[in-house]
Motif scaffolding. Structure first.
Motif, mmCIF file in Angstrom:
data_model
loop_
_atom_site.group_PDB
_atom_site.id
_atom_site.type_symbol
_atom_site.label_atom_id
_atom_site.label_comp_id
_atom_site.label_asym_id
_atom_site.label_seq_id
_atom_site.Cartn_x
_atom_site.Cartn_y
_atom_site.Cartn_z
ATOM 1 N N VAL B 72 0.831 -1.202 0.000
ATOM 2 C CA VAL B 72 0.000 0.000 0.000
ATOM 3 C C VAL B 72 0.869 1.257 0.000
ATOM 4 C CG1 VAL B 72 -1.668 1.345 1.355
ATOM 5 C CG2 VAL B 72 -1.908 -1.160 1.179
ATOM 6 N N ALA B 73 1.837 1.306 0.899
ATOM 7 C CA ALA B 73 2.568 2.550 1.172
ATOM 8 C C ALA B 73 3.416 3.008 0.001
ATOM 9 C CB ALA B 73 3.445 2.371 2.413
ATOM 10 N N ASN B 74 3.731 2.101 -0.913
ATOM 11 C CA ASN B 74 4.532 2.468 -2.065
ATOM 12 C C ASN B 74 3.697 2.851 -3.285
ATOM 13 O OD1 ASN B 74 7.655 1.865 -1.717
ATOM 14 N ND2 ASN B 74 6.505 0.427 -0.430
ATOM 15 N N VAL B 75 2.388 2.675 -3.163
ATOM 16 C CA VAL B 75 1.520 2.860 -4.316
ATOM 17 C C VAL B 75 0.462 3.947 -4.070
ATOM 18 C CG1 VAL B 75 -0.330 1.734 -5.637
ATOM 19 C CG2 VAL B 75 1.848 0.538 -5.243
ATOM 20 N N VAL B 76 -0.107 3.902 -2.887
ATOM 21 C CA VAL B 76 -1.275 4.729 -2.605
ATOM 22 C C VAL B 76 -0.872 6.109 -2.100
ATOM 23 C CG1 VAL B 76 -3.286 4.947 -1.100
ATOM 24 C CG2 VAL B 76 -2.700 2.720 -2.095
ATOM 25 N N PRO B 78 -2.716 9.929 -0.858
ATOM 26 C CA PRO B 78 -4.024 10.395 -0.367
ATOM 27 C C PRO B 78 -4.988 10.660 -1.510
ATOM 28 C CG PRO B 78 -2.278 11.426 0.890
ATOM 29 C CD PRO B 78 -1.609 10.645 -0.209
ATOM 30 N N ASN B 79 -6.208 10.192 -1.311
ATOM 31 C CA ASN B 79 -7.306 10.382 -2.264
ATOM 32 C C ASN B 79 -7.222 9.533 -3.531
ATOM 33 O OD1 ASN B 79 -8.486 12.297 -0.550
ATOM 34 N ND2 ASN B 79 -6.993 13.822 -1.281
ATOM 35 N N ASP B 80 -6.218 8.725 -3.637
ATOM 36 C CA ASP B 80 -6.210 7.762 -4.751
ATOM 37 C C ASP B 80 -7.409 6.841 -4.626
ATOM 38 O OD1 ASP B 80 -3.901 8.653 -5.931
ATOM 39 O OD2 ASP B 80 -2.607 7.097 -5.088
ATOM 40 N N LYS B 81 -8.028 6.575 -5.741
ATOM 41 C CA LYS B 81 -9.125 5.617 -5.709
ATOM 42 C C LYS B 81 -8.567 4.195 -5.853
ATOM 43 C CE LYS B 81 -13.168 6.435 -7.858
ATOM 44 N NZ LYS B 81 -14.138 6.472 -8.995
ATOM 45 N N VAL B 82 -8.897 3.352 -4.914
ATOM 46 C CA VAL B 82 -8.461 1.958 -4.996
ATOM 47 C C VAL B 82 -9.657 1.048 -4.773
ATOM 48 C CG1 VAL B 82 -6.154 2.532 -4.129
ATOM 49 C CG2 VAL B 82 -7.892 1.708 -2.529
ATOM 50 N N LEU B 83 -9.584 -0.122 -5.309
ATOM 51 C CA LEU B 83 -10.655 -1.114 -5.166
ATOM 52 C C LEU B 83 -10.143 -2.284 -4.347
ATOM 53 C CD1 LEU B 83 -13.437 -2.339 -5.959
ATOM 54 C CD2 LEU B 83 -12.304 -3.243 -8.014
ATOM 55 N N VAL B 84 -10.832 -2.575 -3.276
ATOM 56 C CA VAL B 84 -10.448 -3.735 -2.476
ATOM 57 C C VAL B 84 -11.535 -4.794 -2.587
ATOM 58 C CG1 VAL B 84 -9.722 -4.595 -0.235
ATOM 59 C CG2 VAL B 84 -9.194 -2.227 -0.863
ATOM 60 N N ILE B 97 -5.623 -0.612 5.873
ATOM 61 C CA ILE B 97 -4.300 -0.050 5.570
ATOM 62 C C ILE B 97 -4.445 1.051 4.517
ATOM 63 C CG2 ILE B 97 -1.951 -0.528 4.790
ATOM 64 C CD1 ILE B 97 -2.332 -3.429 5.708
ATOM 65 N N ALA B 98 -5.238 0.782 3.476
ATOM 66 C CA ALA B 98 -5.407 1.778 2.413
ATOM 67 C C ALA B 98 -6.016 3.056 2.986
ATOM 68 C CB ALA B 98 -6.267 1.200 1.296
ATOM 69 N N LYS B 99 -6.991 2.914 3.881
ATOM 70 C CA LYS B 99 -7.591 4.102 4.514
ATOM 71 C C LYS B 99 -6.555 4.829 5.371
ATOM 72 C CE LYS B 99 -12.498 2.971 4.390
ATOM 73 N NZ LYS B 99 -13.653 2.403 5.113
ATOM 74 N N TYR B 101 -3.651 5.171 4.784
ATOM 75 C CA TYR B 101 -2.807 5.940 3.878
ATOM 76 C C TYR B 101 -3.615 6.941 3.048
ATOM 77 C CZ TYR B 101 1.497 3.734 5.197
ATOM 78 O OH TYR B 101 2.601 3.354 5.910
ATOM 79 N N GLY B 102 -4.864 7.169 3.447
ATOM 80 C CA GLY B 102 -5.645 8.247 2.846
ATOM 81 C C GLY B 102 -6.332 7.913 1.539
ATOM 82 N N ALA B 103 -6.390 6.627 1.210
ATOM 83 C CA ALA B 103 -6.995 6.264 -0.070
ATOM 84 C C ALA B 103 -8.506 6.490 -0.048
ATOM 85 C CB ALA B 103 -6.703 4.795 -0.373
ATOM 86 N N ASN B 104 -9.018 6.673 -1.217
ATOM 87 C CA ASN B 104 -10.460 6.684 -1.435
ATOM 88 C C ASN B 104 -10.807 5.235 -1.771
ATOM 89 O OD1 ASN B 104 -12.996 6.833 -2.453
ATOM 90 N ND2 ASN B 104 -12.483 8.218 -4.151
ATOM 91 N N VAL B 105 -11.283 4.519 -0.776
ATOM 92 C CA VAL B 105 -11.400 3.066 -0.914
ATOM 93 C C VAL B 105 -12.784 2.634 -1.376
ATOM 94 C CG1 VAL B 105 -11.209 0.843 0.264
ATOM 95 C CG2 VAL B 105 -9.685 2.725 0.912
ATOM 96 N N MET B 106 -12.850 1.991 -2.493
ATOM 97 C CA MET B 106 -14.078 1.299 -2.899
ATOM 98 C C MET B 106 -13.928 -0.157 -2.481
ATOM 99 S SD MET B 106 -14.701 2.438 -6.843
ATOM 100 C CE MET B 106 -16.222 1.483 -6.871
ATOM 101 N N THR B 107 -14.985 -0.732 -1.933
ATOM 102 C CA THR B 107 -14.886 -2.145 -1.594
ATOM 103 C C THR B 107 -15.945 -2.928 -2.336
ATOM 104 O OG1 THR B 107 -16.364 -1.927 0.291
ATOM 105 C CG2 THR B 107 -14.021 -1.698 0.739
#
Lengths: 387, 387, 387, 387
Positions: B72-76, B78-84, B97-99, B101-107
């Protein structure tokens, strides 16, 4: 991945517990150092518990046969009349050693798979009051019988003869009361129920035996018990002791004490009963019919014309990583033997039985998969009052 | 006697083979010494085999969650949209973890005990072309399902998104073709199918992922993959490497190579099939119904009103020395889980099944002793073309 | 014969005692099992002794840098003003980590080979009351100085700032009184004076620090100390703990307690004094001039135009099996460093000095053989009041 | 911390290398299994290298004295005339064993600290053509002399007598060419230069000796060499072999081969020369004056009225963790002995010398600290052509 993986189910050497393995890894001490003497003396003291004795227990750097020879070489002089009770290969070994030392050997042979008969021993001793020693195998590893040490002890104690017991594959797995049963010399070895690698033997000697040994003349040096007795007072051995095995023995004796000898005997008996029940449920025939005569440390099973025991052993070893023993000498090819002594949990014998079921299936022997396990589990359940 | 004796049947940590144990006992080397660099470089090279990749594999001194965080920490940012893709606790861990790091998490949540559905993933990706990364759990340890990595890889590869796979409890136990399946970051840990103690994690990164990582901004240091990439060229790690675990990994990878990855997968599958057959034969219900969805490294079994899974686990542990896992979070008290990965032989699962039969009997659950073993042995016999 | 033979004299990893090695060989337990929780909880409790604290000590599965990051990641938010006292590479590492987390980093750099000056720190803190944390390296491994933690603690305690101490290569080798000296976060690692292989770190947190941590916002997961605090109450870790290293830590802490922390400090100081005396007697120059500033765990020695330190290190390694460290970064090629921490007896440093004498002779450096030993032995004799 | 720490510098048992220690940790195999037979046969084959022979080498589960007895018990019959060359305690041991077996023992005693004189042996043999065997101690551990085996071999070979050599504390540390030097029986033990724990002995027998052994009559069983010869063809031992020590022996023989016997001899000689130089530089007196007579595996040093050797040994042991041996029997209190055989690097002897210097200082013996080291380092430098 599984080259070193195995289930060692022979009547010795036996698996070594991780605790004992680590104990043996301790840095080597000088065999005459104070630090080692301390460990050595404590270990000798702890060993009395497993012989159920107040006599000294001596540590030899040898395997079991060395200890058998010690028992002979310190007692027997040329032409001494001795009686060997032969119930199999290890009884025969006593005969050979005694003959090597020039004894006039009388043998009482009992059918393979049966035990020595106390009443016969009594008669022979009455007719031969000049017998100097009676040699008895506690567990006859080659046939899986356990001989009636207590009863024979009761007979021999009233004579001048010494009772010398090979308890190599029995001690710790089955009851042996050195003092209460009037055993004069008992020997055992490290790689059996004690659960160490091979290389160490234990010898215990009664006061009656010491009187004979003190007068004994004859060639002996490495196994001269008087030398060991002299040195044990200084908390050491006459020659270099097997330092790392002594570390392991010390730990093993702690584990045995912790479990309790009686509990250990019950565990061995439970496992024997589980094996015997499974064997019957799998349409196999036990070599030792009589329940009372069946050793708690090893079980022998007959082959038959549908069952080539050597083929079975090969499959067990190669396909299932289970190592069981074959028959020895006259019994070679006729029986196979499952060792179940030392560091073995009832679960481990279920593993062995599972493998046995599969291997039997594999050679086309008519069994129902699961039948052996079912029978063995029922024994365990009964033992635990389940169900 | 049996304090340390146990059958560890949880989905990690797993038993350590004696070969690997001894390898880890090697004298500690300086982590920057030439001698260690040699071992380190060879080990990194050997690790490519288990990821089925030509990319570098990085060794981290952390357990699995550290490696998840690295992904996560090398990719995400803040506010990046990611799909889990969430199929249980470890999918949720990616969310957390994604949250963090500030991600915009879709699950995308799938019913517990079922797998992620590739077609749904496809739709979501089409509707959200700005998704930066898709997080997928290869084996969802908490429910014992195995997700369809290959199919999802086939979908993600045609997008800009990275496919990040937690293969912690899968790799080496089940197929993962890093390169062929277009996985971008895959991580695993030492104490699962690799068969080491916990404390080491492995991370593999595709070229597509490196492009993202190289541009990534955000707090990271210990898990900064660029630092690892820079140092691997010098055959070392940016910070002190876990020297003794690397010794063990080197040996473990040798053993895996020797068995062959494919053979190892088959072994894990056979064991899974044996467990599942036994479970059914013992009137228990599998948590993962669909055969294809069932992990080869862990099996989850439901409790019911006759079966208190926590009571069962206690009996297995205390009376039979078998440690199995319970359910996690929502599944706590509802399932128990048998881990069967890494250094495990088919015989070992029979031992577990025997213990399970006894324990079920002990709590009064209606089973026939031997029934589970019979079913499991039949699976093994079929596998071997016996009978 | 001597491929694995070595004298590891770098400032970590350090040699592992046989007792600790064997402890780590214990059979792997489930990390959530009751049996492991018991060991884990006792170990955490025992760890308080080495931090001289009544606060909880947390066990991380990482090496030292992971613990440094934990100290930063739980405290520092973007734009927070922090003060880093830089006396070498590991001070710089704090700078890098703090910057990675977005801090507004003030640095106070001190000449390499000298310590941080408390009075300067005091001034800076007075001028910058908004400093959130002061980062200090206890032993700066790269230069072999020991910083005055107690004095700086005395200053920082009266401000709102936290004092965060990297005691990775100091703790157990030199005094650190977490509570009495008002340290707020102290971290160390397994492979230094504690004497384990790398892979485990320890973190201790004051009540003053918890107040900051509880309010902290920012990306962190694996190193989130609140997660560790929550789980330690249940006698476990938030993620899988490094089981075998915990076994080793438990034993190591026993050995440290048995020796007594104070005695251990004296031993490290004696060894430092022996090294320094030998270095002078061999016409070499110490990098840290001031006695008080010289670390008891590592000693740095200057090269000169007659002494190519990299050539010396090569000879020591290849011909004498002694591994010493070189200089790092700016000091590369200018100094070499002898680590003397953890499982090291004064005799061991004599071995190192002997090797050093021989190697110096070998490169033609003008020394008298035996001169270093003579000086070092005299120190030891004085310490023992001999002669 | 340092309870288990020690420098074991007695003439056996000796330190065990980590490689050998780990080899012995391998899972126990059945002593009759194919897997063990493979290891056993390879080990016996590899053992020929260290005896420099093409004859079979036999593995006994005993310590050295057992092997000495084997050499006697297979050759000597009552009233046989044998010649024992006595240079100390271990020569006397041959006398005792031979007498125990009824031999008519002639002894040639040489002054303690000197070697057997070949010319005297020649004369006695000429005058006594009926001598059946000559017993010779290769390294007389009690006095630290090395006897001229080759020269005596040259004499005995032309007679009917067998030359029986106790090379227990010499083999692998000093040259012994079984075949070229016409030795008839040579024995050694595991815990000397071979570097294993005690418990295993090796015996090698010439064709000339077999002819005598084949005709031999007399009590023997455990040590009956014909039984070993018979079984070695089947790649096994007549009685249970010391399985774990055989694993260790296999590895130890690999390490010896890797170093090369000749290189190992040089290493032992270098270490001897270092010790002797240091001893002189410390105003101590060597017990063996003549350089050629001085063993490369052990050095004996005289006490005097300023030097109570038992006090010195106590200080070495308690304050410096160095264990050296005292004198035996007549030499008790008069000498101390430093063992330097097996897994010992020249650096290790410098450690011992440092400890010796400190201990001498401590008892007030007039020495200059560093003087012993200086002398020993000079020897090593000369050996390396340094300086």
């Amino acid at each position: 991945m599984f080259k070193e993986y195995q289930h060692l189910r022979i009547p010795g050497p036996t698996p070594v517990s991780p605790e004992v393995q680590r104990a043996m890894d301790r840095t080597i001490l000088g065999h005459r150092s104070g630090a080692f003497s301390e460990i050595f003396a404590q270990t000798c003291e702890k060993a009395k518990y497993v012989f159920q004795t107040k006599e000294d227990v001596f540590i030899l750097a040898s395997t079991g046969t060395g200890a058998l020879e010690a028992a002979v070489a310190n007692v027997v002089e040329p032409n001494d009349k001795v009686l060997v009770l032969v119930t199999g290969v290890f009884g025969e070994r006593f005969v050979k050693i005694a003959k090597a030392y020039g004894a006039n050997v009388m043998t009482l042979k009992f059918d393979l798979g049966t035990t020595a008969k106390p009443e016969t021993v009594k008669e022979v001793l009455q007719q031969n009051p000049d017998i100097k020693a009676v040699f008895l195998t506690h567990c006859e590893t080659s046939t899986a019988v356990v001989n009636p040490v207590e009863k024979i002890g009761n007979i021999v104690k009233d004579t001048d003869a010494l009772l010398i017991v090979d308890s190599v594959s029995a001690l710790v797995g089955m009851d042996l009361k050195m003092d209460d049963w009037d055993v004069d010399i008992a020997v055992t070895a490290s790689h059996k129920a004690i659960g160490l690698p091979p290389g160490l033997a234990l010898v215990c000697v009664s006061q009656k035996a010491w009187k004979v040994i003190e007068k004994h003349k004859g060639p002996k040096f490495y196994f001269d018990l008087l030398a060991y007795r002299k040195k044990i007072k200084d908390r050491t051995t006459p020659y270099t002791g097997p330092v790392s095995l002594v570390y392991g023995l010390s730990k093993s004796l702690d584990l045995i004490k912790e479990e309790g000898l009686e509990n250990g005997f019950k565990r061995h008996q439970l496992i024997r009963d589980m094996v015997r029940a499974a064997v019957k449920a799998l349409n196999l025939e036990l070599f030792v019919q009589e329940e009372e005569a069946a050793s708690c440390t090893v079980t022998a099973i007959k082959g038959n014309n549908q069952l080539d025991v050597e083929q079975l052993r090969k499959i067990l070893r190669e396909d299932y990583k289970v190592e069981v023993a074959g028959g020895q000498q006259d019994l070679k090819g006729k029986i196979f033997r499952i060792g179940h002594l030392g560091y073995i949990h009832p679960l481990d014998i279920l593993t062995t039985i599972s493998a046995l079921e599969m291997a039997l299936k594999q050679i086309g022997y008519p069994i129902s998969l699961g039948a052996g396990i079912k029978a063995a589990e029922e024994v365990w359940c009964n033992d635990k009052n389940i169900g």
